[in-house]
Design a protein around this motif. Sequence first.
Motif, mmCIF file in Angstrom:
data_model
loop_
_atom_site.group_PDB
_atom_site.id
_atom_site.type_symbol
_atom_site.label_atom_id
_atom_site.label_comp_id
_atom_site.label_asym_id
_atom_site.label_seq_id
_atom_site.Cartn_x
_atom_site.Cartn_y
_atom_site.Cartn_z
ATOM 1 N N PHE A 1 0.984 2.422 -0.830
ATOM 2 C CA PHE A 1 0.622 3.498 -1.750
ATOM 3 C C PHE A 1 1.527 3.473 -2.978
ATOM 4 C CE2 PHE A 1 1.373 7.931 -3.125
ATOM 5 C CZ PHE A 1 0.081 8.280 -3.494
ATOM 6 N N ILE A 2 2.802 3.173 -2.773
ATOM 7 C CA ILE A 2 3.714 3.059 -3.911
ATOM 8 C C ILE A 2 3.300 1.893 -4.805
ATOM 9 C CG2 ILE A 2 6.097 2.503 -4.555
ATOM 10 C CD1 ILE A 2 7.029 4.051 -2.122
ATOM 11 N N ALA A 3 2.906 0.784 -4.184
ATOM 12 C CA ALA A 3 2.531 -0.388 -4.970
ATOM 13 C C ALA A 3 1.233 -0.168 -5.732
ATOM 14 C CB ALA A 3 2.403 -1.610 -4.052
ATOM 15 N N ASP A 4 0.269 0.503 -5.104
ATOM 16 C CA ASP A 4 -1.051 0.678 -5.722
ATOM 17 C C ASP A 4 -1.637 1.985 -5.215
ATOM 18 O OD1 ASP A 4 -3.444 0.425 -6.958
ATOM 19 O OD2 ASP A 4 -4.058 -1.425 -5.972
ATOM 20 N N PRO A 5 -1.290 3.099 -5.819
ATOM 21 C CA PRO A 5 -1.662 4.411 -5.260
ATOM 22 C C PRO A 5 -3.150 4.703 -5.260
ATOM 23 C CG PRO A 5 -0.649 4.670 -7.419
ATOM 24 C CD PRO A 5 -0.476 3.239 -7.037
ATOM 25 N N LEU A 6 -3.936 4.058 -6.119
ATOM 26 C CA LEU A 6 -5.362 4.358 -6.196
ATOM 27 C C LEU A 6 -6.218 3.353 -5.431
ATOM 28 C CD1 LEU A 6 -5.684 5.650 -9.836
ATOM 29 C CD2 LEU A 6 -6.335 6.876 -7.775
ATOM 30 N N ASP A 7 -5.589 2.483 -4.649
ATOM 31 C CA ASP A 7 -6.383 1.602 -3.801
ATOM 32 C C ASP A 7 -7.081 2.453 -2.745
ATOM 33 O OD1 ASP A 7 -6.300 -0.074 -0.998
ATOM 34 O OD2 ASP A 7 -6.880 -1.308 -2.710
ATOM 35 N N PRO A 8 -8.411 2.488 -2.719
ATOM 36 C CA PRO A 8 -9.115 3.421 -1.824
ATOM 37 C C PRO A 8 -8.792 3.208 -0.355
ATOM 38 C CG PRO A 8 -10.617 2.507 -3.463
ATOM 39 C CD PRO A 8 -9.347 1.721 -3.561
ATOM 40 N N HIS A 9 -8.661 1.951 0.071
ATOM 41 C CA HIS A 9 -8.400 1.701 1.483
ATOM 42 C C HIS A 9 -7.011 2.193 1.873
ATOM 43 C CE1 HIS A 9 -11.358 -1.327 0.092
ATOM 44 N NE2 HIS A 9 -11.965 -1.014 1.205
ATOM 45 N N THR A 10 -6.027 1.930 1.029
ATOM 46 C CA THR A 10 -4.675 2.406 1.308
ATOM 47 C C THR A 10 -4.628 3.922 1.316
ATOM 48 O OG1 THR A 10 -3.690 0.428 0.314
ATOM 49 C CG2 THR A 10 -2.294 2.381 0.493
ATOM 50 N N ASP B 1 3.947 1.214 6.427
ATOM 51 C CA ASP B 1 3.228 0.181 5.681
ATOM 52 C C ASP B 1 2.253 0.806 4.689
ATOM 53 O OD1 ASP B 1 2.613 -2.505 5.089
ATOM 54 O OD2 ASP B 1 0.842 -2.415 6.348
ATOM 55 N N LEU B 2 1.531 1.831 5.112
ATOM 56 C CA LEU B 2 0.584 2.501 4.205
ATOM 57 C C LEU B 2 1.320 3.186 3.066
ATOM 58 C CD1 LEU B 2 -1.823 4.005 6.886
ATOM 59 C CD2 LEU B 2 -2.456 2.333 5.137
ATOM 60 N N ALA B 3 2.468 3.789 3.378
ATOM 61 C CA ALA B 3 3.218 4.491 2.336
ATOM 62 C C ALA B 3 3.749 3.524 1.287
ATOM 63 C CB ALA B 3 4.369 5.280 2.969
ATOM 64 N N VAL B 4 4.258 2.368 1.713
ATOM 65 C CA VAL B 4 4.793 1.419 0.731
ATOM 66 C C VAL B 4 3.666 0.780 -0.068
ATOM 67 C CG1 VAL B 4 4.847 -0.654 2.208
ATOM 68 C CG2 VAL B 4 6.578 -0.341 0.440
ATOM 69 N N GLU C 1 5.205 -4.473 -5.846
ATOM 70 C CA GLU C 1 4.412 -5.366 -5.003
ATOM 71 C C GLU C 1 5.312 -6.163 -4.064
ATOM 72 O OE1 GLU C 1 4.212 -5.072 -8.253
ATOM 73 O OE2 GLU C 1 2.297 -4.016 -8.430
ATOM 74 N N ALA C 2 6.449 -6.670 -4.573
ATOM 75 C CA ALA C 2 7.369 -7.435 -3.733
ATOM 76 C C ALA C 2 7.994 -6.544 -2.659
ATOM 77 C CB ALA C 2 8.458 -8.073 -4.592
ATOM 78 N N PHE C 3 8.252 -5.287 -2.999
ATOM 79 C CA PHE C 3 8.805 -4.344 -2.035
ATOM 80 C C PHE C 3 7.811 -4.111 -0.898
ATOM 81 C CE2 PHE C 3 9.829 0.259 -1.001
ATOM 82 C CZ PHE C 3 10.921 -0.061 -0.214
ATOM 83 N N ALA C 4 6.541 -3.966 -1.246
ATOM 84 C CA ALA C 4 5.518 -3.763 -0.215
ATOM 85 C C ALA C 4 5.430 -4.973 0.701
ATOM 86 C CB ALA C 4 4.169 -3.473 -0.868
ATOM 87 N N ALA C 5 5.475 -6.176 0.130
ATOM 88 C CA ALA C 5 5.410 -7.392 0.942
ATOM 89 C C ALA C 5 6.637 -7.515 1.846
ATOM 90 C CB ALA C 5 5.284 -8.611 0.036
ATOM 91 N N LEU C 6 7.818 -7.178 1.319
ATOM 92 C CA LEU C 6 9.051 -7.261 2.102
ATOM 93 C C LEU C 6 8.999 -6.302 3.286
ATOM 94 C CD1 LEU C 6 12.005 -8.067 2.579
ATOM 95 C CD2 LEU C 6 12.663 -6.317 0.922
ATOM 96 N N VAL C 7 8.620 -5.051 3.039
ATOM 97 C CA VAL C 7 8.575 -4.062 4.120
ATOM 98 C C VAL C 7 7.552 -4.463 5.174
ATOM 99 C CG1 VAL C 7 8.004 -1.660 4.658
ATOM 100 C CG2 VAL C 7 9.422 -2.184 2.679
#
Length: 1023
Positions: free
Chosen positions: A425-434, A420-423, A576-582
Motif C-alpha cells: 500500500f505504501i508503494a502503490d496505494p491506489l492498486d485495487p488488489h492491494t 505485506d499488504l501494508a508495505v 518499491e524496493a522497500f516493498a520487495a525487501l519486506v
Amino acid sequence: MTSGFDPFVGEAPRWYAVDAHRPFLEDLAAGVLDWLGDRPPEALSDAVILLPNRRAARAFTGALTKQAGGRAILLPQVRPLGDLEEDEPPFAPGELGLDLPPAIAPLTRRFEMARMIVEEFRSDLSPLRALEMADALGGFLDSCHLEEIEDIGRVASLVEGDLAEHWQESARFLGLAAETWPKRLEALGLVDSAWRRAKLLRLLATSWRERPPQQPVIAAGSTGSAPAAADVLAAVARAPQGCVVLPGLDRDLDPTVWSRLGDNEQHPQNALWRLLEGRVEREAVRSWFRPPVDPVAEARGQARQRLLNEALRPADATDDWRQLIRAMRAEAAGSQSADPIADGLRGLSVVTARAEEDAAAAIALMMRETLEEPGKTCALVTPDLALSRRVAARLERWGVSADVSSGQPLSRMPAGRLVDLAVRFIADPLDPHTLLGLLKHPQVELDLGMTGYAGAVEALEHFALRGPRRRDWARARRALLEAGQPRDDGRVASEVTLTRLAAAQVLLDRLERLSAEARAPFTEEASLDVAARALTGLIEAVAGQNAWAGPDGEAAAALLSALIDGGASLGAVTREAFAALVHDLLTDETVRTGGASQPRLRILGAIEARLVRADRMILAGLEEGVWPNAAPTDPFLSRPMRGTMGLPPPERRLGQTAQDFVQAASADEAILVHCERRGGQPAVKSRWLWRLEMLTRGADTAETPVSIARPSLALEQARALDAPVSARPDYAPRPAPRPPVDRRPRKLPVTGVERWVRDPYAVYARYVLNLRQMDRPGQSAEALARGDAVHKALELFILSWPDVMPEDSAEQLERLLLQELTRAGFEDAAMAREAPLARNAARWLATFEAERRARGVEIRVEEQVELTLTAPAGPFVLTAKADRIELSATGAAVLDFKTGGVPSPKQVKSGFSPQLTLTGAILAEAGLKTSGPVEPEELTYVRVVGRKEPGVKAVRASGAEALALSQAALAGLTARIERFDDEATPYLSWVAPQFMGNFGGNYDHLARVWEWHVVGDDGGEAE
C-alpha cells in the motif's frame, strides 16, 4: 536389586547401537526401563539422557511415559545435546566458573551483520544485497565455529596462493570480517549461537574427561558431527556409569568398505565412521536392549536394513553386487528365510506419481487411510516444503490437521499478509488488489464513527475500485460522487446505497491521509529504519495492537523491530524496493505454531524425522536436487580453500541425509514416493532409489524372482476422488430457458437486438434475470475506454464548434482525445503509446469532419430515438442512441464510430449486425424528437485507430438501399418479437456460434458453453 539389562556393566568405553530397522527412541526407553527394574522410582531421576535436539527429547519423554504404563517413575533429566545452557543439567551450578554472554538472536544477527558489511566494507550495496551477503558470511562463520577453528582471520593469508582474483577478493573480505564481527558482538555483549554451542560442548567434554560424572549418563542418537560433540560422546562412553547409543550403525558392512569410508563423504555411514575412528573399533560396539519381538518380523527388519546399506555402498565397491547377492542368499540358506532379498523388500513399496499434485493427493489418501486402524501412526518425511503444504492442504478436505514440523513462512500467515499488504500500500496505494486485500484483512477495521465499515468497503469496491484503475484519489472520489447522482434513465440510488457511498467517501479520505503519512518519509528514497517506522505506524493505524498478537504477530513485530534497529546503516530504499525487501524477509521467516488436530499423523522434514518412527513411513521428494539436494556451493571459498581452513567438504551433508533416508526407509512399512515431473519438467529419480532398484534387478532371477512392490491403488483412488461420478462426464445440455411472456423484455436498444439475434440466452440473462457483468478490480478496459474517449472527444468538439470549425481543428481534437483518455484512467505508460495514435487520429478526424460539414448538414450527436411496435403480447419499444446523425434536405445519414473491427456488408444485409439498419428504421418510422420521420440515405461505420491508416469510412448502404435494408431489418425484428411472444420459444445460447470467437458473451460461463459446445455433443448450429 537387579535388572535384566544393565548398560553400565563392563569396562569403559561403552558403545551401543540400535539397528536402523528398530524404533530408536522406543528401544532406548525400553532399555532404560529394563535397567530401572525393581529399583525405586526415584532412581531414574538422577540419570541424564542426552539426545540430539528438543524434538527427540520430547519424543523420548513420551515414549518413556507410554512404555512405563501405569508404573510410577520420576523422569530422568532429558537434555538436547545441541542446545545446552551452563546453568542447567548436565552442568552443576557454578561448575564452569564463567558466565557466557547470551547468544545473538538470528534475525538481529542477520541485520547487524548486514549493517557491518555496509558500514565497513561495501557502502554501495542495496539492503537486500547486503542481507544476502550477511547470510553467506554467517554460514561461513558458523562452519568455523562448529569445527572450532580459532584463528578464522587466517583466511586472509590464502591470498598469497595461486588463486583467481575473485577468490583472493573473497579471502580478503573474510579475513577483515572475521576480525570486525567479534568486536561488534563484544560491543553488543553477545556472542554467535554456533560459537556458544560449540564452546559449551567443549567445556562439557573437558569437564567430564577430567572429572567424569558419577550419575548415570546416556548419550543417544547423536553422530557427533561437530568435533566438540564427538568428544562429549567419548567422555560419556568412558564415564563410570556412562554409555553412548548410536543410531543405525551397520555392523554387517564389509570391513574393506568400512575402512575406506573416510574417503567417501556421501556414504550414510561416514558420520559414524568419523565418530568411531580412533575411539573404538566397530566390532566393540554392542547391541542395545531389544524388547521381545516377533522373530519373523525381526529377521525381515534386519534383511531390510542390510538391503538398503548394500544398495548405498560406495560406487567403487559395487562391482561385486551379484556375488554379494549370492553370498547373502547362501548365508540365509539354513535359516527360516529362503531369500533375504525378498524378505528385505516385504513392506517396502515405490509409488511413482506423474507430478507433484498427483503425489500429494496419493500421500494424503494414504495418511488418511492410516486413521482407519485404531492407534496406527503415519509420518510423511520429505525435505520438499511445497509438497508438505500440498499434502497438509489435501488432508484438510477430511478435516484432518497433521502435526507439521516445518512451520509456515510468515508471508503465508495473517500477520505476515497484513505486513505485506501494508508495505505494498505504501508503494502503490491506489492498486485495487492491494487496497481491497488490506481493507478486507480480518484484522483491519477502521473506525468511521457511526457508519458501518463493511458497507463502506463494499461501496468503495463496487463504485471506485472495480473497472479501470483510478490514477489518483480525486478520480476515485469523483467516481463515488457520480455513483450517487441520478442516472440517465431517471433512476436514483437507494437510501442504503447513498449512506454507504457517504461512508465510502469518509473511508477514502482516511485512506488518503494514511497514505500521505506513510509515504511522507519517501521523497525519492528513505532510510530503511525510517521506512520501517512508517510501515509500523500504518499497520497499527489500520489494525491496532492486535496486529502483533499470536506467534505470527510476534514474528512480524520482531522482524520490523530488527529493521528499525539495524536498518539505518543499510542505506536508503525506494518505496518499491522497500516493498520487495519486506516481502523477501517475510518469506524467509518461518513460524511454527503447532495446532495439530490429529497427533497420529506427522509431516516432518528430513532433519526433524531423525530418530522418529511411525507404523507407516512415507518418504517423498525422492528426486535428484530435492532428496538428496545438490551439494551446497560456498560463495566465498573454493574447495581447496575450505580444505586449507580445515572446513569439511560440501558433500558431507549428503552423507548425513543418506543416513536419514536409510533410517526412515528401514521401517516395517515404508513407502517411497517420487515424481516423473517437477515444475512441468522431467525429474531425475533419486540416486538412492535408483541404486535400490538396480540391486533388486540384479537379484531378480528365474529361480528366485524378486521385485519392489509398486502399488497404484492410492494414485487411482486419489484420481477417483477428483473425477466425475460417471465414467463419461454428464455435460450440461445447451440451455433453452422459456420464461413467462410477461417476464420477457418489452424494451431493447438496437445493440441488445444485435445480441438477441446472435445469442438469445445473453438477452435472457441480462433482461430477464437482470444479471450484469461485474468489472474486475483494476480491470484493463483500454479498448472500451479508447472507444468512449473517441466518442466523447467528437461530441465535445461538435458541441464546442457547432457551425464553423477552428483553424487548429486537428490540435483541438488531439487535446480532447488525450483529455478523455486521461480521464478514462490510462496510465502514463499507456498514454505514451496513445499520444502518437491520438495525433494521427486527430488529423484524420479533422479532415473527415471538414468533408462532412462541407455538405451543409445538421449534425446531431448521441441523439436518443425510439420506436414503439405493436406485438401479440403488447407494445415493444425499440431504442437507439446514435453516435452521429446528419440531417440534410434529402434524408439522414447514420454514422457509428468504432475503434475496433466493423461489421462486414454481408453481416449487415443478413441481419446479424442490425445496429445501423434498425436505427435507420426508427428514423423512417418515428423520426427525431424535434422532427417527423426522415428516410435514411446513408448507413456508415467509421473506424478510427490512429495507426498507419488512421481511419476508414465503411459505407454499408446508401440511397434506396439504405431504406430497404432498414425496412427489412424492422420486418425481421417484428417477426422475432412475435416468435418470442410465444412462451414455447426458448432463449437458446449462441444460435449464431460463428460470432462466438470474436464477440464472446458475458454470460457464457452461466450458459456452460464450454460443456455443450466444445466438449459436448451440441454443435450449436445457427438459426
